[in-house]
Enzyme design. Sequence first.
Site, PDB file in Angstrom:
ATOM      1  N   ASP A  57       0.828  -1.203   0.000  1.00 38.84           N
ATOM      2  CA  ASP A  57       0.000   0.000   0.000  1.00 38.84           C
ATOM      3  C   ASP A  57       0.861   1.250   0.000  1.00 38.84           C
ATOM      4  O   ASP A  57       2.030   1.220   0.368  1.00 38.84           O
ATOM      5  CB  ASP A  57      -0.876   0.011   1.264  1.00 38.84           C
ATOM      6  N   LYS A  79      -3.426   3.082  -2.738  1.00 40.15           N
ATOM      7  CA  LYS A  79      -4.575   3.933  -3.039  1.00 40.15           C
ATOM      8  C   LYS A  79      -4.234   5.368  -2.653  1.00 40.15           C
ATOM      9  O   LYS A  79      -3.685   5.614  -1.588  1.00 40.15           O
ATOM     10  CB  LYS A  79      -5.788   3.466  -2.253  1.00 40.15           C
ATOM     11  N   MET A 192      -7.772   8.479  10.234  1.00 35.61           N
ATOM     12  CA  MET A 192      -8.201   9.269   9.071  1.00 35.61           C
ATOM     13  C   MET A 192      -9.228  10.319   9.495  1.00 35.61           C
ATOM     14  O   MET A 192     -10.289  10.466   8.899  1.00 35.61           O
ATOM     15  CB  MET A 192      -8.785   8.346   7.988  1.00 35.61           C
TER      16      MET A 192
END
Lengths: 272, 272
Positions: A57, A79, A192
């Site tokens: 990732d 991503k 996040m």
Amino acid sequence: MSPETETHSKTSARTPAMQCCLIAGQVAFVGSGPGDPDLLTVKALKAIIGADVILFDRLVSQEILDLAGPETRMENVGKEGFGPQVSQDEICARLVEHAQAGLKVVRLKSGDPTIFGRLDEELTACDEAGINYQILPGITAASAAVAGIGQSLTQRGRNTSVRFVTGHDMKGFADHDWAALARKGEVAAIYMGKKSARFVQGRLIMHGADRATPITIVENASRADQRVLETTLNRLPQDLADAAFDGPALTLFGLAPRDGAAILNDLKMELA
Amino acid sequence: MSPETETHSKTSARTPAMQCCLIAGQVAFVGSGPGDPDLLTVKALKAIIGADVILFDRLVSQEILDLAGPETRMENVGKEGFGPQVSQDEICARLVEHAQAGLKVVRLKSGDPTIFGRLDEELTACDEAGINYQILPGITAASAAVAGIGQSLTQRGRNTSVRFVTGHDMKGFADHDWAALARKGEVAAIYMGKKSARFVQGRLIMHGADRATPITIVENASRADQRVLETTLNRLPQDLADAAFDGPALTLFGLAPRDGAAILNDLKMELA
């Protein structure tokens, strides 16, 4: 064990099998931890060194990727923000394809793959293709962040539980979730959480949270470029905007950095 | 940074200092993880190897203790159940004494010292004596347990947050805590939850939880003698009594072992 019990509960001994764990034709889902290579588990380190192919990732640190051998094929499937660079379907297809080709496959995910790691889609893909897998836990960002500010996620007499949540999922919180978090002494690790800071602030204040509740945001926890923002619920959105963090950030709701006289030297510098 | 901002928020760069981390005269609070030595972090392994003295808890596995060098002084300060073998005051006094004698001191705690690790009393003792310290996070039991049953603690579309709680603290839960946990799809990792199983069952059912809610209890997570009990809220107390676990057990509320066709071989055996 009676047949009746067997239907409802199962218990048995596990075989000890703790050699280096990769098997050709199988997938290991490996947590890389928060970024410091020394916060890899020994098992994760062995898996990275022994892999034929690593699908990683965006948030896995370069120092960790550099640990892989020269023969290992490295595939960046990271991503960017909310838009996929490589689609989830494509990641799943590659995992299966590599395993079916008989490779030792490592799927390397930042932090702990079991906590906000979007692990399940990939496990399902393996299941559907009849590919065996194992999951290697990693140090999650909350643990590294809280250790870096000299605090605990739980403390007798302060908070009897801790909640891990993602910022964007908090928009689906029910009223009793907010009421619970708004109580004095509650601690939550918000993953996040940058984009939702103003929303979270509004809901918590609406549910009676003290505006002076301490909040600490740790960017790039455990990495050389770690930064710590110490603020309060009242000042959260504006202080976060001022800090202009662009790395992954973990919000510790209900915790300030420990105000010890003798806290770790580099942390003292950081907070001076 | 304006003086006004300085008062309320602080942010700055951290110096990179990731060499092996022990310093004479300081204390490292080190998470040993759940027991498998391969689930130590690299940093924890270096600390164990480099320590002059290690004060360790009862739940740290023998395989991990065996990693210390022959010169390292090993002090068992483990607590048996709820009664202390060595008092907290005594542990604090020894940490300070060893650090003041100029030793590299490791305080080794099972799991992650920041999660139900009773860390704060010992940090305070160091602060009061002017002893510097650092905290090395570890793999917490919940992460190892859930990885061992092929599941995630969070999953899109199922649970947007996960709560870590101790069984004995749940007796102080407010009604909205129970209401939140009783919702479909919620997941909680309950530490030390064996004694409170019947109480927890009663409260959750009272607050509307489905009696068929899956519950998995993992004893000795990650260790050679790991055992997995798969049950439901309805059957929790009786199945737990039947299983007669005597090792540390982590209760995964809301999760059953993954029912994949191709799950890890030893897990399949375990659940067969």
